[in-house]
Structures are given as C-alpha cells and as structure tokens.
Design a protein around this motif. Structure first.
Motif, PDB file in Angstrom:
ATOM      1  N   LEU A   1      13.140   1.933  -2.093  1.00  0.00           N
ATOM      2  CA  LEU A   1      12.932   2.714  -0.879  1.00  0.00           C
ATOM      3  C   LEU A   1      12.373   1.851   0.251  1.00  0.00           C
ATOM      4  O   LEU A   1      12.700   2.054   1.418  1.00  0.00           O
ATOM      5  N   LEU A   2      11.572   0.864  -0.105  1.00  0.00           N
ATOM      6  CA  LEU A   2      10.943   0.009   0.896  1.00  0.00           C
ATOM      7  C   LEU A   2      11.759  -1.236   1.236  1.00  0.00           C
ATOM      8  O   LEU A   2      11.412  -1.964   2.163  1.00  0.00           O
TER       9      LEU A   2
ATOM     10  N   LEU B   1      12.675  10.344   1.241  1.00  0.00           N
ATOM     11  CA  LEU B   1      11.698  11.173   0.539  1.00  0.00           C
ATOM     12  C   LEU B   1      12.044  12.651   0.647  1.00  0.00           C
ATOM     13  O   LEU B   1      11.862  13.406  -0.299  1.00  0.00           O
ATOM     14  N   ALA B   2      12.555  13.058   1.800  1.00  0.00           N
ATOM     15  CA  ALA B   2      12.955  14.457   1.983  1.00  0.00           C
ATOM     16  C   ALA B   2      14.083  14.827   1.028  1.00  0.00           C
ATOM     17  O   ALA B   2      14.110  15.950   0.503  1.00  0.00           O
TER      18      ALA B   2
ATOM     19  N   ARG C   1       0.834  -1.220   0.000  1.00  0.00           N
ATOM     20  CA  ARG C   1       0.000   0.000   0.000  1.00  0.00           C
ATOM     21  C   ARG C   1       0.859   1.256   0.000  1.00  0.00           C
ATOM     22  O   ARG C   1       0.557   2.227  -0.705  1.00  0.00           O
ATOM     23  N   VAL C   2       1.941   1.246   0.760  1.00  0.00           N
ATOM     24  CA  VAL C   2       2.840   2.407   0.783  1.00  0.00           C
ATOM     25  C   VAL C   2       3.509   2.574  -0.579  1.00  0.00           C
ATOM     26  O   VAL C   2       3.619   3.689  -1.089  1.00  0.00           O
ATOM     27  N   ARG C   3       3.937   1.473  -1.174  1.00  0.00           N
ATOM     28  CA  ARG C   3       4.554   1.536  -2.505  1.00  0.00           C
ATOM     29  C   ARG C   3       3.606   2.190  -3.501  1.00  0.00           C
ATOM     30  O   ARG C   3       4.011   3.026  -4.308  1.00  0.00           O
TER      31      ARG C   3
ATOM     32  N   GLY D   1       8.641   7.089  -8.731  1.00  0.00           N
ATOM     33  CA  GLY D   1       8.727   6.043  -9.744  1.00  0.00           C
ATOM     34  C   GLY D   1       8.620   4.656  -9.131  1.00  0.00           C
ATOM     35  O   GLY D   1       8.829   4.472  -7.935  1.00  0.00           O
ATOM     36  N   VAL D   2       8.325   3.684  -9.979  1.00  0.00           N
ATOM     37  CA  VAL D   2       8.080   2.321  -9.523  1.00  0.00           C
ATOM     38  C   VAL D   2       9.336   1.692  -8.923  1.00  0.00           C
ATOM     39  O   VAL D   2       9.301   1.123  -7.830  1.00  0.00           O
ATOM     40  N   GLU D   3      10.455   1.778  -9.638  1.00  0.00           N
ATOM     41  CA  GLU D   3      11.693   1.151  -9.153  1.00  0.00           C
ATOM     42  C   GLU D   3      12.194   1.805  -7.873  1.00  0.00           C
ATOM     43  O   GLU D   3      12.613   1.120  -6.941  1.00  0.00           O
TER      44      GLU D   3
END
Length: 81
Positions: free
Chosen positions: A38-39, A57-58, A21-23, A31-33
């Motif tokens: 990131l996760l 993200l910052a 859900r976060v993705r 972007g998807v990749e």
C-alpha cells in the motif's frame, strides 16, 4: 502552520520514517504485506501519502472506517499527537 512545516522537515518526520510509522498504524487492519504494498507508490517525501492510501483503505475497510483510520494516521504517525 510554520511549526507544522518545521516539524515535518525533521528527519524523523519525513520520508521513510513517516512511511514506517504509517505502516505500523495500518498493518493491524490490512496485514504486514498489504501495508508494505500500500505504501509502495508513496513518494520519498511522503507528499502523496494520504491521497495514495485512503482510496485503497476505503476498498478494504469501507469509507467510514478508512476515514477514521486516516484521521488516526494523521494524529499518530504524521503529527505525533
């Protein structure tokens, strides 16, 4: 607080479901990749989710935009509001 803990213990609220859900929430911004990468460091339980993603993200979006996105993630992906 007990209701939140009970909600978070449901299968659809924990682990890979939460990461999915976060993705979905962040892929439009990075972007998807990048969203998947990131996760990667997020634990299977999701305990370190916000502390793992907000600083990155910052870097991408700036502090204010990252803070807004994290608030949106909490509302939509974590709490389901």
């Amino acid at each position: 607080m007990q209701k939140l803990k009970a909600d978070l213990s449901k299968p659809e609220r924990s682990g890979e479901a939460l990461k999915h859900r976060v993705r979905e929430q962040i892929r439009a911004f990075v972007g998807v990749e990048a969203a998947a990468k990131l996760l990667d460091p997020v634990s299977p339980s999701g305990d370190n989710l916000l502390s793992s993603i907000e600083p990155i993200l910052a870097d991408f979006l700036g502090d204010r935009a990252a803070s807004e996105l994290v608030s949106r993630i909490i509302d939509n992906a974590v709490l389901g509001i």
